[in-house]
Write a protein that holds these residues in place. Structure first.
Motif, PDB file in Angstrom:
ATOM      1  N   GLY A  64       0.684  -1.059  -0.199  1.00  0.00           N
ATOM      2  CA  GLY A  64      -0.046   0.109   0.033  1.00  0.00           C
ATOM      3  C   GLY A  64       0.775   1.089  -0.187  1.00  0.00           C
ATOM      4  N   ARG A  65       1.928   1.070   0.206  1.00  0.00           N
ATOM      5  CA  ARG A  65       3.050   2.349   0.281  1.00  0.00           C
ATOM      6  C   ARG A  65       3.422   2.496  -1.229  1.00  0.00           C
ATOM      7  NH1 ARG A  65       7.512   2.952   4.759  1.00  0.00           N
ATOM      8  NH2 ARG A  65       7.944   4.522   3.338  1.00  0.00           N
ATOM      9  N   PRO A  66       3.215   3.746  -1.562  1.00  0.00           N
ATOM     10  CA  PRO A  66       3.660   4.264  -3.047  1.00  0.00           C
ATOM     11  C   PRO A  66       5.113   3.938  -3.332  1.00  0.00           C
ATOM     12  CG  PRO A  66       3.191   6.113  -1.805  1.00  0.00           C
ATOM     13  CD  PRO A  66       2.783   4.979  -1.063  1.00  0.00           C
ATOM     14  N   ASP A  67       6.142   3.997  -2.154  1.00  0.00           N
ATOM     15  CA  ASP A  67       7.562   4.146  -2.578  1.00  0.00           C
ATOM     16  C   ASP A  67       8.065   2.712  -2.156  1.00  0.00           C
ATOM     17  OD1 ASP A  67       7.207   4.205   0.358  1.00  0.00           O
ATOM     18  OD2 ASP A  67       8.774   5.473   0.446  1.00  0.00           O
ATOM     19  N   SER A  68       7.085   1.606  -2.344  1.00  0.00           N
ATOM     20  CA  SER A  68       7.471   0.222  -1.828  1.00  0.00           C
ATOM     21  C   SER A  68       7.229  -0.867  -2.892  1.00  0.00           C
ATOM     22  CB  SER A  68       7.009   0.080  -0.611  1.00  0.00           C
ATOM     23  OG  SER A  68       5.504  -0.421  -0.646  1.00  0.00           O
ATOM     24  N   ILE A  69       7.799  -2.022  -2.723  1.00  0.00           N
ATOM     25  CA  ILE A  69       7.484  -3.197  -3.287  1.00  0.00           C
ATOM     26  C   ILE A  69       7.706  -4.277  -2.567  1.00  0.00           C
ATOM     27  CG2 ILE A  69       9.706  -3.259  -4.551  1.00  0.00           C
ATOM     28  CD1 ILE A  69       8.411  -4.845  -6.914  1.00  0.00           C
ATOM     29  N   GLY A  70       6.867  -5.097  -2.326  1.00  0.00           N
ATOM     30  CA  GLY A  70       7.058  -6.230  -1.303  1.00  0.00           C
ATOM     31  C   GLY A  70       7.453  -5.988  -0.056  1.00  0.00           C
ATOM     32  N   VAL A  71       8.609  -6.109   0.163  1.00  0.00           N
ATOM     33  CA  VAL A  71       9.359  -6.068   1.655  1.00  0.00           C
ATOM     34  C   VAL A  71      10.241  -4.818   1.531  1.00  0.00           C
ATOM     35  CG1 VAL A  71       8.581  -8.130   2.736  1.00  0.00           C
ATOM     36  CG2 VAL A  71      11.014  -7.831   1.589  1.00  0.00           C
ATOM     37  N   VAL A  72      10.253  -4.086   0.364  1.00  0.00           N
ATOM     38  CA  VAL A  72      11.272  -3.071   0.098  1.00  0.00           C
ATOM     39  C   VAL A  72      10.767  -1.889  -0.093  1.00  0.00           C
ATOM     40  CG1 VAL A  72      13.352  -2.512  -1.431  1.00  0.00           C
ATOM     41  CG2 VAL A  72      12.577  -4.957  -1.130  1.00  0.00           C
ATOM     42  N   SER A  73      11.247  -0.679   0.775  1.00  0.00           N
ATOM     43  CA  SER A  73      10.932   0.591   0.617  1.00  0.00           C
ATOM     44  C   SER A  73      12.140   1.384   0.291  1.00  0.00           C
ATOM     45  CB  SER A  73      10.212   0.888   1.810  1.00  0.00           C
ATOM     46  OG  SER A  73      10.923   1.316   2.960  1.00  0.00           O
ATOM     47  N   GLY A  74      11.968   2.522  -0.477  1.00  0.00           N
ATOM     48  CA  GLY A  74      13.448   3.203  -0.625  1.00  0.00           C
ATOM     49  C   GLY A  74      13.447   3.692  -2.096  1.00  0.00           C
ATOM     50  N   ALA A  75      14.809   3.720  -2.584  1.00  0.00           N
ATOM     51  CA  ALA A  75      15.056   4.266  -3.861  1.00  0.00           C
ATOM     52  C   ALA A  75      14.533   3.488  -5.050  1.00  0.00           C
ATOM     53  CB  ALA A  75      16.790   3.905  -3.993  1.00  0.00           C
ATOM     54  N   ALA A  76      14.079   4.376  -5.763  1.00  0.00           N
ATOM     55  CA  ALA A  76      13.120   3.882  -6.964  1.00  0.00           C
ATOM     56  C   ALA A  76      13.912   3.018  -7.808  1.00  0.00           C
ATOM     57  CB  ALA A  76      12.426   5.185  -7.551  1.00  0.00           C
ATOM     58  N   ALA A  77      14.917   3.301  -8.064  1.00  0.00           N
ATOM     59  CA  ALA A  77      15.885   2.443  -9.094  1.00  0.00           C
ATOM     60  C   ALA A  77      15.929   1.090  -8.729  1.00  0.00           C
ATOM     61  CB  ALA A  77      17.370   3.043  -9.408  1.00  0.00           C
ATOM     62  N   ALA A  78      16.120   0.768  -7.333  1.00  0.00           N
ATOM     63  CA  ALA A  78      16.254  -0.522  -6.812  1.00  0.00           C
ATOM     64  C   ALA A  78      14.883  -0.832  -6.840  1.00  0.00           C
ATOM     65  CB  ALA A  78      16.833  -0.387  -5.273  1.00  0.00           C
ATOM     66  N   ARG A  79      13.975  -0.451  -6.464  1.00  0.00           N
ATOM     67  CA  ARG A  79      12.465  -1.000  -6.476  1.00  0.00           C
ATOM     68  C   ARG A  79      12.184  -1.516  -7.890  1.00  0.00           C
ATOM     69  NH1 ARG A  79      10.781   3.832  -4.396  1.00  0.00           N
ATOM     70  NH2 ARG A  79       9.445   3.865  -5.924  1.00  0.00           N
ATOM     71  N   ARG A  80      12.428  -0.470  -8.863  1.00  0.00           N
ATOM     72  CA  ARG A  80      12.260  -0.922 -10.340  1.00  0.00           C
ATOM     73  C   ARG A  80      12.992  -2.245 -10.792  1.00  0.00           C
ATOM     74  NH1 ARG A  80      12.369   4.674 -11.054  1.00  0.00           N
ATOM     75  NH2 ARG A  80      14.465   4.533 -11.726  1.00  0.00           N
ATOM     76  N   LEU A  81      14.350  -2.235 -10.142  1.00  0.00           N
ATOM     77  CA  LEU A  81      15.193  -3.506 -10.768  1.00  0.00           C
ATOM     78  C   LEU A  81      14.534  -4.533 -10.049  1.00  0.00           C
ATOM     79  CD1 LEU A  81      17.934  -4.325 -12.111  1.00  0.00           C
ATOM     80  CD2 LEU A  81      18.921  -3.914  -9.781  1.00  0.00           C
ATOM     81  N   LEU A  82      14.127  -4.555  -8.806  1.00  0.00           N
ATOM     82  CA  LEU A  82      13.467  -5.898  -8.020  1.00  0.00           C
ATOM     83  C   LEU A  82      12.259  -6.094  -8.797  1.00  0.00           C
ATOM     84  CD1 LEU A  82      14.329  -4.802  -4.410  1.00  0.00           C
ATOM     85  CD2 LEU A  82      15.537  -6.666  -5.714  1.00  0.00           C
ATOM     86  N   GLU A  83      11.712  -5.184  -9.149  1.00  0.00           N
ATOM     87  CA  GLU A  83      10.182  -5.697  -9.594  1.00  0.00           C
ATOM     88  C   GLU A  83      10.320  -6.490 -11.004  1.00  0.00           C
ATOM     89  OE1 GLU A  83       5.967  -3.365 -10.805  1.00  0.00           O
ATOM     90  OE2 GLU A  83       7.886  -2.163 -10.856  1.00  0.00           O
ATOM     91  N   PHE A  84      11.586  -5.766 -11.685  1.00  0.00           N
ATOM     92  CA  PHE A  84      11.701  -6.346 -12.931  1.00  0.00           C
ATOM     93  C   PHE A  84      12.127  -7.861 -12.926  1.00  0.00           C
ATOM     94  CE2 PHE A  84      14.627  -7.333 -16.410  1.00  0.00           C
ATOM     95  CZ  PHE A  84      14.102  -7.296 -17.551  1.00  0.00           C
ATOM     96  N   HIS A  85      13.148  -8.133 -12.200  1.00  0.00           N
ATOM     97  CA  HIS A  85      13.323  -9.665 -11.824  1.00  0.00           C
ATOM     98  C   HIS A  85      12.654 -10.381 -10.891  1.00  0.00           C
ATOM     99  CE1 HIS A  85      17.667  -9.121 -13.725  1.00  0.00           C
ATOM    100  NE2 HIS A  85      17.167  -7.764 -13.484  1.00  0.00           N
ATOM    101  N   ASN A  86      11.583  -9.867 -10.388  1.00  0.00           N
ATOM    102  CA  ASN A  86      10.662 -10.737  -9.821  1.00  0.00           C
ATOM    103  C   ASN A  86      10.266 -11.968 -10.244  1.00  0.00           C
ATOM    104  OD1 ASN A  86       9.245 -11.274  -7.070  1.00  0.00           O
ATOM    105  ND2 ASN A  86       7.537 -10.357  -7.584  1.00  0.00           N
ATOM    106  N   GLY A  87      10.259 -12.958  -9.654  1.00  0.00           N
ATOM    107  CA  GLY A  87       9.813 -14.494 -10.193  1.00  0.00           C
ATOM    108  C   GLY A  87      10.907 -15.061 -11.182  1.00  0.00           C
TER     109      GLY A  87
END
Length: 86
Positions: A24-47
């Motif tokens: 629900g936090r806009p600056d997060s993915i899964g268990v990660v919050s913080g830097a947008a570049a890192a979140r995008r990288l993790l989102e791309f590689h998820n799965g």
């Protein structure tokens, strides 16, 4: 307790907090919050399998997220959230 991971993606510094679900936090993915570049990288590689370890990334798993950041970026520090940086 969560962990703070700091490193570089293509020479650009990032810092993220890895810990409990940030749903629900806009600056997060899964268990990660913080830097947008890192979140995008993790989102791309998820799965997908990670290049070094071969583990399949699940952004809901803190240990796999830290492993992914170590596999995919130049990590310089991993520390417990709330502890002083060195």
């Amino acid at each position: 307790m969560g962990r703070i991971v700091e490193g570089y993606i293509d020479g650009v510094y990032y810092a993220v907090t890895v810990g409990e679900s940030q749903q629900g936090r806009p600056d997060s993915i899964g268990v990660v919050s913080g830097a947008a570049a890192a979140r995008r990288l993790l989102e791309f590689h998820n799965g997908q399998p990670l290049p070094r370890s071969g583990h399949v990334l699940d952004v809901a798993n803190p240990d796999l997220v830290v492993q992914a950041l170590q596999d995919l970026t130049d990590v310089i520090h991993v520390r417990l959230a709330g502890s002083a940086g060195s």
